[in-house]
Structure formats: C-alpha cells, structure tokens
Design a protein around this motif. Structure first.
Motif, PDB file in Angstrom:
ATOM      1  N   ASP A   1       0.919  -1.224  -0.062  1.00  0.00           N
ATOM      2  CA  ASP A   1       0.125  -0.120  -0.077  1.00  0.00           C
ATOM      3  C   ASP A   1       0.757   1.136  -0.212  1.00  0.00           C
ATOM      4  OD1 ASP A   1      -2.497  -1.295   0.005  1.00  0.00           O
ATOM      5  OD2 ASP A   1      -2.578  -1.498   2.100  1.00  0.00           O
ATOM      6  N   LYS A   2       1.891   1.185   0.641  1.00  0.00           N
ATOM      7  CA  LYS A   2       2.814   2.215   0.723  1.00  0.00           C
ATOM      8  C   LYS A   2       3.484   2.641  -0.607  1.00  0.00           C
ATOM      9  CE  LYS A   2       6.855   4.381   3.340  1.00  0.00           C
ATOM     10  NZ  LYS A   2       7.558   4.213   4.176  1.00  0.00           N
ATOM     11  N   LEU A   3       3.882   1.451  -1.258  1.00  0.00           N
ATOM     12  CA  LEU A   3       4.405   1.582  -2.689  1.00  0.00           C
ATOM     13  C   LEU A   3       3.421   2.411  -3.615  1.00  0.00           C
ATOM     14  CD1 LEU A   3       6.776  -1.322  -3.186  1.00  0.00           C
ATOM     15  CD2 LEU A   3       7.421   0.894  -3.059  1.00  0.00           C
ATOM     16  N   ASN A   4       2.375   1.723  -3.340  1.00  0.00           N
ATOM     17  CA  ASN A   4       1.090   2.189  -4.478  1.00  0.00           C
ATOM     18  C   ASN A   4       0.442   3.779  -4.019  1.00  0.00           C
ATOM     19  OD1 ASN A   4       1.167  -0.064  -5.787  1.00  0.00           O
ATOM     20  ND2 ASN A   4      -0.617  -0.997  -4.495  1.00  0.00           N
ATOM     21  N   ASN A   5       0.538   3.985  -3.074  1.00  0.00           N
ATOM     22  CA  ASN A   5       0.159   5.394  -2.315  1.00  0.00           C
ATOM     23  C   ASN A   5       1.353   6.449  -2.320  1.00  0.00           C
ATOM     24  OD1 ASN A   5      -2.496   4.369  -2.637  1.00  0.00           O
ATOM     25  ND2 ASN A   5      -2.296   3.636  -0.506  1.00  0.00           N
ATOM     26  N   SER A   6       2.333   6.264  -2.416  1.00  0.00           N
ATOM     27  CA  SER A   6       3.425   7.071  -2.025  1.00  0.00           C
ATOM     28  C   SER A   6       4.477   7.148  -3.322  1.00  0.00           C
ATOM     29  CB  SER A   6       4.239   6.901  -0.842  1.00  0.00           C
ATOM     30  OG  SER A   6       5.322   7.775  -0.588  1.00  0.00           O
ATOM     31  N   PRO A   7       4.245   8.654  -3.720  1.00  0.00           N
ATOM     32  CA  PRO A   7       5.245   8.972  -4.981  1.00  0.00           C
ATOM     33  C   PRO A   7       6.536   8.771  -4.642  1.00  0.00           C
ATOM     34  CG  PRO A   7       3.466  10.380  -4.871  1.00  0.00           C
ATOM     35  CD  PRO A   7       3.252   9.516  -3.794  1.00  0.00           C
ATOM     36  N   ILE A   8       6.830   9.417  -3.432  1.00  0.00           N
ATOM     37  CA  ILE A   8       8.248   9.268  -2.901  1.00  0.00           C
ATOM     38  C   ILE A   8       8.976   7.769  -2.869  1.00  0.00           C
ATOM     39  CG2 ILE A   8       9.764   9.677  -1.035  1.00  0.00           C
ATOM     40  CD1 ILE A   8       7.865  12.319  -0.576  1.00  0.00           C
ATOM     41  N   ALA A   9       8.101   7.091  -2.177  1.00  0.00           N
ATOM     42  CA  ALA A   9       8.589   5.555  -2.235  1.00  0.00           C
ATOM     43  C   ALA A   9       8.871   4.881  -3.624  1.00  0.00           C
ATOM     44  CB  ALA A   9       7.487   4.770  -1.547  1.00  0.00           C
ATOM     45  N   GLN A  10       7.720   5.308  -4.416  1.00  0.00           N
ATOM     46  CA  GLN A  10       8.027   4.780  -5.844  1.00  0.00           C
ATOM     47  C   GLN A  10       9.103   5.180  -6.516  1.00  0.00           C
ATOM     48  OE1 GLN A  10       4.276   6.240  -7.805  1.00  0.00           O
ATOM     49  NE2 GLN A  10       2.869   4.640  -6.812  1.00  0.00           N
ATOM     50  N   VAL A  11       9.452   6.569  -6.227  1.00  0.00           N
ATOM     51  CA  VAL A  11      10.665   7.009  -6.920  1.00  0.00           C
ATOM     52  C   VAL A  11      12.010   6.437  -6.281  1.00  0.00           C
ATOM     53  CG1 VAL A  11      12.122   9.329  -7.220  1.00  0.00           C
ATOM     54  CG2 VAL A  11       9.727   9.366  -7.820  1.00  0.00           C
ATOM     55  N   ALA A  12      11.877   6.190  -4.780  1.00  0.00           N
ATOM     56  CA  ALA A  12      13.061   5.613  -4.385  1.00  0.00           C
ATOM     57  C   ALA A  12      13.188   4.334  -5.119  1.00  0.00           C
ATOM     58  CB  ALA A  12      12.969   5.633  -2.862  1.00  0.00           C
ATOM     59  N   LEU A  13      12.233   3.365  -5.264  1.00  0.00           N
ATOM     60  CA  LEU A  13      12.273   2.123  -5.635  1.00  0.00           C
ATOM     61  C   LEU A  13      12.945   2.277  -6.790  1.00  0.00           C
ATOM     62  CD1 LEU A  13      12.036  -0.996  -5.242  1.00  0.00           C
ATOM     63  CD2 LEU A  13       9.400  -0.707  -6.144  1.00  0.00           C
ATOM     64  N   ILE A  14      12.418   2.991  -7.957  1.00  0.00           N
ATOM     65  CA  ILE A  14      12.902   3.227  -9.312  1.00  0.00           C
ATOM     66  C   ILE A  14      14.327   3.298  -9.349  1.00  0.00           C
ATOM     67  CG2 ILE A  14      12.706   4.247 -11.429  1.00  0.00           C
ATOM     68  CD1 ILE A  14       9.873   4.518 -10.959  1.00  0.00           C
ATOM     69  N   ALA A  15      14.812   4.376  -8.496  1.00  0.00           N
ATOM     70  CA  ALA A  15      16.422   4.783  -8.303  1.00  0.00           C
ATOM     71  C   ALA A  15      16.808   3.617  -7.833  1.00  0.00           C
ATOM     72  CB  ALA A  15      16.380   6.059  -7.248  1.00  0.00           C
ATOM     73  N   ILE A  16      16.709   2.793  -6.972  1.00  0.00           N
ATOM     74  CA  ILE A  16      17.400   1.618  -6.239  1.00  0.00           C
ATOM     75  C   ILE A  16      17.497   0.627  -7.319  1.00  0.00           C
ATOM     76  CG2 ILE A  16      17.096  -0.288  -4.815  1.00  0.00           C
ATOM     77  CD1 ILE A  16      16.001   1.382  -2.790  1.00  0.00           C
ATOM     78  N   LEU A  17      16.188   0.273  -8.264  1.00  0.00           N
ATOM     79  CA  LEU A  17      16.435  -0.583  -9.404  1.00  0.00           C
ATOM     80  C   LEU A  17      17.228  -0.111 -10.405  1.00  0.00           C
ATOM     81  CD1 LEU A  17      12.556  -1.768  -9.556  1.00  0.00           C
ATOM     82  CD2 LEU A  17      14.443  -3.048  -8.811  1.00  0.00           C
ATOM     83  N   LEU A  18      17.279   1.018 -10.855  1.00  0.00           N
ATOM     84  CA  LEU A  18      18.188   1.616 -11.893  1.00  0.00           C
ATOM     85  C   LEU A  18      19.565   1.592 -11.388  1.00  0.00           C
ATOM     86  CD1 LEU A  18      16.546   4.816 -13.046  1.00  0.00           C
ATOM     87  CD2 LEU A  18      16.950   2.738 -14.316  1.00  0.00           C
ATOM     88  N   ALA A  19      19.957   1.732 -10.342  1.00  0.00           N
ATOM     89  CA  ALA A  19      21.465   1.786  -9.603  1.00  0.00           C
ATOM     90  C   ALA A  19      21.853   0.271  -9.855  1.00  0.00           C
ATOM     91  CB  ALA A  19      21.463   2.250  -8.091  1.00  0.00           C
ATOM     92  N   GLY A  20      20.869  -0.766  -9.287  1.00  0.00           N
ATOM     93  CA  GLY A  20      21.315  -2.250  -9.134  1.00  0.00           C
ATOM     94  C   GLY A  20      21.573  -2.462 -10.692  1.00  0.00           C
TER      95      GLY A  20
END
Length: 197
Positions: free
Chosen positions: A3-22
């Motif tokens: 729910d936090k990932l679906n509702n929080s744009p900051i969490a979504q951006v953080a997850l995308i940044a982690i995936l791009l870095a990996g």
C-alpha cells in the motif's frame, strides 16, 4: 508495504532509483560485461619470424610467437610442428589448420567443408582437436588462437617473402567464406583498393 508503494510517489521514486542503480552496477560491473565469444570473427594477419629446422634443410618455418615483448612465451620455443605440416609448408602448399572442440554444432558444420578442400591441388588440410593444439603451437601462437573452432590459413611459402604469414577466423564459417580465406592466402597479384569517388 504494498500500500505504501502504491500510494506514495516518494516511495515509488526511491524504488525506481534503487532498481536503476542495481541495473547499472550489473551492466557496468563484473556481472554483465559480455564474453569473449562476442569478439570479431576474424583477426588481422599475423606474421611470425622464421626459424630454421635442420630436418628441412634451411626451410623457414613459423616460430612460436610474433611480436611478444617480455612474456614467458617469448622465451619458451614452440615444439616442432608435425612432419606432414612442415613438409606441406616447405613444398609451397597453402596450409589449412582447423582446430575444433569436437561435438560442437559449428564444428560439425565447418569440418566437412574444410575436409573438402583436400580435393583441390596445392592445399594441405589438417584438423586437430583443441586438446592437441600444442602440437601446432608454432602456428597457433603466432596468430593468437584463443577459441574454437579456429580456421587458420597459412600463406604458401613462396608467396610470403620468407616470413610465414597466417590468418585466423573463428566460429561458424560458410563454405564460401572458407574457400575465400584460402583464395586470399594464395592470392599473388596487385593489391586492390576501393575508392568510391
């Protein structure tokens, strides 16, 4: 957490940044740098300095290395070539050496075409398994054979100007490409250049 990932744009951006870095680490690091089989299929002509073999009475033969500086291979001479290879080179034939892995699909496609070259005059064909490559080190080290199948074509002695010359091609070769490699090695005419203008 979903729910936090679906509702929080900051969490979504953080997850995308982690995936791009990996992903960048994987692609640019040791994980995805490619492999040696993606190298070009043909390497430029390499020449090896001649050595003299008493058995062939002054005939120039390929040496173990070419243009090697301060390496262990420069100080250790290659073993003598098998007698049939020496005779073929000394008699002015085009020497064709195919080094195969044995059992590979590309080996099964290339080997029959190379064997068929025996029917042509002036061509000596040798097919060797990779485990016996050391017997041909005087040729294979000069062109830096590093994978198989490797098609090595040695220019006839009368056309090489006294310095043995060879080319190497890797992987699957079409019948036309194999024949062309042999024709190129035995070509004795003017150098042709292409000028589009």
């Amino acid at each position: 957490m979903r729910d936090k990932l679906n509702n929080s744009p900051i969490a979504q951006v953080a997850l995308i940044a982690i995936l791009l870095a990996g992903g960048a680490f994987f692609l640019l690091g040791q994980g995805g740098g490619g492999d040696s089989s993606t190298a070009p299929t043909t390497t430029p002509t390499a020449t090896a300095p001649p050595t003299t073999d008493p058995a062939t009475a002054g005939t120039a033969l390929p040496a173990g290395t070419a243009d090697v500086s301060a390496s262990a291979t420069a100080s250790v001479p290659a073993p003598p070539l098998p007698a049939p290879v020496k005779r073929a080179y000394a008699s002015g034939e085009t020497v064709v050496l195919l080094v195969i892995r044995g059992g590979g699909i590309d080996d099964r496609l290339v080997a029959p075409v190379v064997r068929g070259l025996r029917a042509a005059g002036g061509i000596a064909v040798f097919i060797a398994p990779a485990k016996r490559i050391a017997r041909y080190a005087a040729i294979t080290l000069g062109v830096n054979v590093d994978r198989v199948p490797a098609l090595v074509v040695v220019r006839p002695r009368p056309l090489s100007g006294g310095t043995p010359q060879a080319t190497v091609s890797y992987g699957f070769q079409s019948p036309a490409a194999i024949v062309q490699a042999v024709v190129d090695a035995s070509y004795n005419g003017p150098a042709a250049t292409y000028h589009p203008n």
